[in-house]
Design a protein around this motif. Structure first.
Motif, PDB file in Angstrom:
ATOM      1  N   LEU A 199      -4.713  30.834 -21.468  1.00  0.00           N
ATOM      2  CA  LEU A 199      -5.350  29.436 -21.494  1.00  0.00           C
ATOM      3  C   LEU A 199      -4.839  28.690 -20.398  1.00  0.00           C
ATOM      4  O   LEU A 199      -4.693  27.474 -20.306  1.00  0.00           O
ATOM      5  N   ARG A 200      -3.893  29.403 -19.406  1.00  0.00           N
ATOM      6  CA  ARG A 200      -3.275  28.754 -18.323  1.00  0.00           C
ATOM      7  C   ARG A 200      -2.423  27.424 -18.853  1.00  0.00           C
ATOM      8  O   ARG A 200      -2.250  26.405 -18.384  1.00  0.00           O
ATOM      9  N   GLN A 201      -1.727  27.821 -20.201  1.00  0.00           N
ATOM     10  CA  GLN A 201      -0.863  26.482 -20.419  1.00  0.00           C
ATOM     11  C   GLN A 201       0.652  26.918 -20.271  1.00  0.00           C
ATOM     12  O   GLN A 201       1.742  26.702 -20.997  1.00  0.00           O
ATOM     13  N   LEU A 202       1.005  28.063 -19.351  1.00  0.00           N
ATOM     14  CA  LEU A 202       2.400  28.444 -19.298  1.00  0.00           C
ATOM     15  C   LEU A 202       3.242  27.248 -18.613  1.00  0.00           C
ATOM     16  O   LEU A 202       4.430  27.183 -18.908  1.00  0.00           O
ATOM     17  N   ARG A 203       2.643  26.610 -17.594  1.00  0.00           N
ATOM     18  CA  ARG A 203       3.664  25.570 -17.120  1.00  0.00           C
ATOM     19  C   ARG A 203       3.750  24.467 -18.190  1.00  0.00           C
ATOM     20  O   ARG A 203       5.185  24.105 -17.930  1.00  0.00           O
ATOM     21  N   PRO A 204       3.088  23.913 -18.911  1.00  0.00           N
ATOM     22  CA  PRO A 204       3.570  22.822 -19.958  1.00  0.00           C
ATOM     23  C   PRO A 204       4.506  23.552 -20.846  1.00  0.00           C
ATOM     24  O   PRO A 204       5.567  22.737 -21.289  1.00  0.00           O
ATOM     25  N   ALA A 205       4.685  24.975 -21.147  1.00  0.00           N
ATOM     26  CA  ALA A 205       5.582  25.573 -21.999  1.00  0.00           C
ATOM     27  C   ALA A 205       6.984  25.541 -20.997  1.00  0.00           C
ATOM     28  O   ALA A 205       8.001  25.110 -21.631  1.00  0.00           O
ATOM     29  N   ILE A 206       6.954  25.714 -19.818  1.00  0.00           N
ATOM     30  CA  ILE A 206       8.255  25.790 -18.828  1.00  0.00           C
ATOM     31  C   ILE A 206       8.741  24.367 -18.697  1.00  0.00           C
ATOM     32  O   ILE A 206       9.934  24.251 -19.031  1.00  0.00           O
ATOM     33  N   ASP A 207       7.860  23.405 -18.767  1.00  0.00           N
ATOM     34  CA  ASP A 207       8.213  22.109 -18.609  1.00  0.00           C
ATOM     35  C   ASP A 207       8.632  21.673 -19.657  1.00  0.00           C
ATOM     36  O   ASP A 207       9.924  20.747 -19.781  1.00  0.00           O
ATOM     37  N   LEU A 208       8.262  21.893 -20.980  1.00  0.00           N
ATOM     38  CA  LEU A 208       8.879  21.539 -22.516  1.00  0.00           C
ATOM     39  C   LEU A 208      10.043  22.044 -22.368  1.00  0.00           C
ATOM     40  O   LEU A 208      11.145  21.497 -22.927  1.00  0.00           O
ATOM     41  N   LEU A 209      10.407  23.258 -21.957  1.00  0.00           N
ATOM     42  CA  LEU A 209      11.799  23.965 -22.308  1.00  0.00           C
ATOM     43  C   LEU A 209      12.793  23.264 -21.302  1.00  0.00           C
ATOM     44  O   LEU A 209      13.866  23.293 -21.694  1.00  0.00           O
ATOM     45  N   ARG A 210      12.381  22.974 -19.930  1.00  0.00           N
ATOM     46  CA  ARG A 210      13.219  22.587 -19.086  1.00  0.00           C
ATOM     47  C   ARG A 210      13.632  21.218 -19.510  1.00  0.00           C
ATOM     48  O   ARG A 210      14.730  20.479 -19.209  1.00  0.00           O
ATOM     49  N   ARG A 211      12.645  20.252 -20.019  1.00  0.00           N
ATOM     50  CA  ARG A 211      12.927  18.697 -20.123  1.00  0.00           C
ATOM     51  C   ARG A 211      13.541  18.573 -21.596  1.00  0.00           C
ATOM     52  O   ARG A 211      14.463  17.658 -21.706  1.00  0.00           O
ATOM     53  N   HIS A 212      13.381  19.670 -22.691  1.00  0.00           N
ATOM     54  CA  HIS A 212      14.054  19.414 -23.849  1.00  0.00           C
ATOM     55  C   HIS A 212      14.598  20.732 -24.363  1.00  0.00           C
ATOM     56  O   HIS A 212      14.066  21.022 -25.473  1.00  0.00           O
ATOM     57  N   PRO A 213      15.495  21.204 -23.584  1.00  0.00           N
ATOM     58  CA  PRO A 213      15.996  22.419 -24.081  1.00  0.00           C
ATOM     59  C   PRO A 213      16.833  22.489 -25.267  1.00  0.00           C
ATOM     60  O   PRO A 213      16.971  23.504 -26.145  1.00  0.00           O
ATOM     61  N   LEU A 214      17.478  21.427 -25.675  1.00  0.00           N
ATOM     62  CA  LEU A 214      18.330  21.474 -26.872  1.00  0.00           C
ATOM     63  C   LEU A 214      17.431  21.533 -28.179  1.00  0.00           C
ATOM     64  O   LEU A 214      17.815  22.344 -29.135  1.00  0.00           O
ATOM     65  N   THR A 215      16.282  20.389 -28.225  1.00  0.00           N
ATOM     66  CA  THR A 215      15.628  20.333 -29.279  1.00  0.00           C
ATOM     67  C   THR A 215      14.762  21.853 -29.513  1.00  0.00           C
ATOM     68  O   THR A 215      14.541  22.236 -30.725  1.00  0.00           O
ATOM     69  N   VAL A 216      14.288  22.173 -28.481  1.00  0.00           N
ATOM     70  CA  VAL A 216      13.255  23.340 -28.552  1.00  0.00           C
ATOM     71  C   VAL A 216      14.032  24.474 -28.869  1.00  0.00           C
ATOM     72  O   VAL A 216      13.627  25.604 -29.748  1.00  0.00           O
ATOM     73  N   VAL A 217      15.255  24.815 -28.116  1.00  0.00           N
ATOM     74  CA  VAL A 217      16.097  25.994 -28.300  1.00  0.00           C
ATOM     75  C   VAL A 217      16.712  25.871 -29.797  1.00  0.00           C
ATOM     76  O   VAL A 217      16.373  26.882 -30.818  1.00  0.00           O
ATOM     77  N   GLY A 218      16.786  24.781 -30.195  1.00  0.00           N
ATOM     78  CA  GLY A 218      17.580  24.614 -31.636  1.00  0.00           C
ATOM     79  C   GLY A 218      16.529  24.991 -32.760  1.00  0.00           C
ATOM     80  O   GLY A 218      16.982  25.548 -33.724  1.00  0.00           O
ATOM     81  N   ALA A 219      15.445  24.464 -32.534  1.00  0.00           N
ATOM     82  CA  ALA A 219      14.315  24.620 -33.504  1.00  0.00           C
ATOM     83  C   ALA A 219      14.117  26.286 -33.751  1.00  0.00           C
ATOM     84  O   ALA A 219      13.622  26.757 -34.597  1.00  0.00           O
ATOM     85  N   GLY A 220      14.091  26.943 -32.368  1.00  0.00           N
ATOM     86  CA  GLY A 220      13.601  28.294 -32.174  1.00  0.00           C
ATOM     87  C   GLY A 220      14.978  29.082 -33.092  1.00  0.00           C
ATOM     88  O   GLY A 220      14.554  30.086 -33.897  1.00  0.00           O
TER      89      GLY A 220
END
Length: 347
Positions: free
Chosen positions: A66-87
């Motif tokens: 679906l060509r949504q890889l860029r939003p996922a990378i941006d999300l991880l780059r901008r909010h690494p603590l919350t995203v990684v913490g939730a995971g």
């Protein structure tokens, strides 16, 4: 009721439906895991690792398609603590819960791990918002926990494990991890699309799940590959696609409109679904106590729909998101626009 309020209430109720779907899907995971374990003898932690890793692969394939890889990378780059913490919390919940079952039994592990989440979330949100939870919220949590206790105790799996004290403690840790994953994940869910967020958190969750799965492999000689036949692999694919990928996709979509405490109450549909599935597919008796507990949980979930939708609430773990231009995003007032002479327009 204004159009804005009506829209918020509609979105809130739709979010409850999405979160409830997650609970229903998770409710089928226990039965599927039990059937797979009986057929293959696979260790639960190994199945959990395959479930998380498989879900991550499925979501990554969909994300790329679906060509949504860029939003996922941006999300991880901008909010690494919350995203990684939730995971990480998601991965820890799965593995700690399985260990809690082994040490304390299914009933105790279910009641403690699922029951502690709504309580912790309600307290955290009340502290963050600096206000006492409404009587409706407290009543819903109390009714839901009572129903959970009745439904779990009627499931016919009441035997204790070999290490009950340690089992209760590790089940409590699992519940805290699950509640933390929901609370932490709600912050990015307010602004990020559900698919990129689910993909990133699920991929992260596969790492702690896989590391913990190495323990029985190294100490007990557990098999790394848990399936041999096409039917068994089909069960593992269902665990990954249905009870992990789709379930968490629905959860994060619902968290855009539903507070973490309400979401955790809605996910108590998990033991209800598990009991009903065992009743239909395996012929297990539920009994009067189980039906009463099921009714109480359903009543609590319906009661959530009468709760006022969260309006301009302060999320306990929300980050301030940067504007694309690099400036900090400022909340926009929703009231009447003032004139230069001080009188409001449209007031």
């Amino acid at each position: 009721m204004s159009a804005v309020t009506s829209t918020s209430a509609s979105a809130f109720r739709w979010g409850l439906v999405q979160v409830s779907l997650s609970g229903v899907l998770w409710g089928t995971a226990g039965l599927a895991s039990e059937l797979l374990n009986d057929a293959t003898g696979a260790h639960p932690l190994v199945l959990g690792a395959w479930r998380a890793a498989g879900a991550a692969v499925i979501l990554l394939v969909i994300l790329v398609a679906l060509r949504q890889l860029r939003p996922a990378i941006d999300l991880l780059r901008r909010h690494p603590l919350t995203v990684v913490g939730a995971g990480i919390c998601t991965g820890l919940y799965q593995t700690l819960y399985f260990q809690g079952v082994a040490w304390a039994g299914v009933t105790v592990a279910t009641v403690v791990s699922l029951g502690i989440g709504p309580v912790v979330a309600t307290v955290v949100e009340a502290i963050a918002q600096r206000r006492r939870p409404s009587w409706l919220s407290l009543g819903v949590v109390a009714v839901a926990l009572t129903g959970l206790l009745l439904a779990a105790s009627a499931g016919g799996h009441g035997a204790g494990g070999t290490r009950p004290v340690e089992g209760v403690l590790i089940s409590a840790a699992a519940g805290i991890a699950f509640g933390s994953a929901t609370l932490i994940g709600r912050a990015p869910a307010q602004h990020a699309a559900a698919l990129p967020l689910t993909t990133v958190t699920t991929t992260v969750s596969a790492f702690p799940a896989s590391l913990l799965a190495l323990i029985p492999v190294a100490t007990q000689g557990a098999a790394v590959v848990p399936a041999q036949t096409a039917g068994q692999w089909g069960g593992i694919i269902y665990l990954a696609a249905g009870t992990m990928a789709l379930a968490y996709l629905s959860l994060y979509a619902g968290l855009k409109h539903v507070p973490g405490s309400a979401a955790l109450v809605a996910t108590l549909l998990e033991p209800v679904t598990a009991a009903f599935a065992a009743f239909v597919l395996l012929g297990e008796r539920i009994g009067a106590t189980g039906w009463i507990g099921t009714a109480l949980i359903l009543f609590a979930v319906v009661g959530l729909s009468f709760e006022a939708p969260p309006a301009d609430e302060e999320d306990p773990v929300r980050e301030r998101l940067p504007d694309p231009a690099g400036e900090e995003r400022v909340p926009v007032a929703t009231g009447p626009i003032p004139r230069a002479d001080g009188d409001p327009l449209g007031g």
